[in-house]
Each structure stands twice: as C-alpha cells, then as structure tokens.
Design an enzyme around this catalytic site. Structure first.
Site, PDB file in Angstrom:
ATOM      1  CG  HIS A  14      -0.505   0.330   2.310  1.00 32.48           C
ATOM      2  ND1 HIS A  14      -1.236   0.735   3.745  1.00 32.48           N
ATOM      3  CD2 HIS A  14       0.704   0.489   2.877  1.00 32.48           C
ATOM      4  CE1 HIS A  14      -0.484   1.002   4.632  1.00 32.48           C
ATOM      5  NE2 HIS A  14       0.754   0.869   4.280  1.00 32.48           N
ATOM      6  CB  CYS A  33       2.750   4.545   5.403  1.00 31.95           C
ATOM      7  SG  CYS A  33       2.955   2.927   6.283  1.00 31.95           S
ATOM      8  CG  HIS A  39       5.360   0.350   2.436  1.00 33.15           C
ATOM      9  ND1 HIS A  39       4.569   1.424   2.089  1.00 33.15           N
ATOM     10  CD2 HIS A  39       4.686  -0.010   3.343  1.00 33.15           C
ATOM     11  CE1 HIS A  39       3.727   1.717   2.914  1.00 33.15           C
ATOM     12  NE2 HIS A  39       3.745   0.895   3.886  1.00 33.15           N
ATOM     13  CG  HIS A  41       2.626  -3.003   6.204  1.00 36.79           C
ATOM     14  ND1 HIS A  41       3.529  -2.720   7.123  1.00 36.79           N
ATOM     15  CD2 HIS A  41       1.981  -1.954   5.512  1.00 36.79           C
ATOM     16  CE1 HIS A  41       3.687  -1.441   7.159  1.00 36.79           C
ATOM     17  NE2 HIS A  41       2.864  -0.913   6.290  1.00 36.79           N
ATOM     18  CG  ASP A  79      -1.856 -13.348   0.358  1.00 41.46           C
ATOM     19  OD1 ASP A  79      -1.053 -12.815   0.934  1.00 41.46           O
ATOM     20  OD2 ASP A  79      -1.674 -14.772  -0.082  1.00 41.46           O
ATOM     21  CG  HIS A  80       0.938 -12.217  -2.401  1.00 39.75           C
ATOM     22  ND1 HIS A  80       0.728 -12.943  -1.400  1.00 39.75           N
ATOM     23  CD2 HIS A  80       2.576 -12.324  -2.882  1.00 39.75           C
ATOM     24  CE1 HIS A  80       1.874 -13.656  -1.035  1.00 39.75           C
ATOM     25  NE2 HIS A  80       2.805 -13.299  -1.856  1.00 39.75           N
ATOM     26  CD  GLU A 125       0.462  -0.917   9.139  1.00 41.84           C
ATOM     27  OE1 GLU A 125      -0.759  -0.528   8.318  1.00 41.84           O
ATOM     28  OE2 GLU A 125       1.149  -0.089   9.510  1.00 41.84           O
TER      29      GLU A 125
HETATM   30 NI    NI Z   1       2.387   1.049   5.588  1.00 39.77          NI
END
Ligand code: NI
Length: 136
Positions: A14, A33, A39, A41, A79-80, A125
């Site tokens: 995200h 972020c 990037h 998580h 996911d992914h 997270e």
């Molecule tokens: Ni982030």
C-alpha cells in the site's frame, strides 16, 4: 459466553498519500508508508466470534470453516494485492490504513457469520501496531 479466535494472514502493498498535499507534508504525516513506489506489510487478521458451545460438537463455530470463510471472503482478495488499487471492497479514495481496512473487513465478513456473533476483529500491521474493531 465463549470467545473463539481464528487467525488468517496476508501480505499486501500500500501507500498512504494525500494528492493535494506536498511531498514533504505526506512524508511528515505518513512517514515510510508514503513511499511513492509502495511497500508491503505482513498482516494478520484475528477474527473473534462469541457464542455458546454446541452440546454435541462443543463448537461455537467450526474453526476450520471459519478459516475458510475468512480466506474466501476477505484474505484471499487481500493477499499479494495492492490495497490502493486491487481490492473490490476498498474504495479508491480511502486511505488503506489498518483502521480503515478493519472496518471494511467487518462489513464484508459479518453477514456471513451465522449461528454465533462476530465479536471482534484485530488487524495486526506490524509487531508494534494493530487495530481492533467491535462493529461500532
Ligand atoms: Ni504502511
């Protein structure tokens, strides 16, 4: 009343960014972020249901079925994925923060929980940050 928690994991990318703001302000507010090139998580979603154990099975809700339900309805979609772009239940203009995600996940999941009540979602997270939601 007994509480049962199932944990499912997903990895997703995200970026937190407000386009009306300068690069400096975005970095100041969102830190890493706000990285322009995304990037990721490694999230874990804790789904807690509450109810009375069935006299025969001893289950509130079959934990295996709960896991499959959570994967089918929510985590397989996340996911992914790129949370800013890819997921049908995340509006394009909404910051994909842990706080916003958990409310959206509740809306997706809650109607599918039958025979007991969805009590809490916890979305982790990082090792040091998580959000909880109880439906209100
Ligand atoms: Ni982030």
């Amino acid at each position: 009343m007994v509480y049962l928690t199932r944990i499912e994991r997903f990895n997703a990318a995200h970026k937190l960014w407000v386009s009306e703001w300068s690069d400096e302000k975005n970095l100041e507010v969102f830190g890493k972020c706000a990285n322009k090139n995304w990037h990721g998580h490694n999230y874990s979603l804790h789904v807690t249901v509450k109810g009375v154990p069935d006299p025969v099975t001893g289950f509130i809700f079959d934990a295996k079925k709960l896991g499959k339900l959570v994967r089918d309805i929510v985590t397989d979609k996340l996911d992914h994925s790129n949370l800013n772009l890819d997921v049908d239940f995340i509006p394009e203009n909404l910051q994909p923060t842990t706080e916003n995600l958990i409310v959206l996940i509740w809306k997706e999941l809650e109607p599918h929980i039958k025979g007991c009540k969805l009590h809490r979602l916890k979305l982790v997270e990082t090792d040091t940050i998580y959000a909880e939601y109880f439906g209100e």
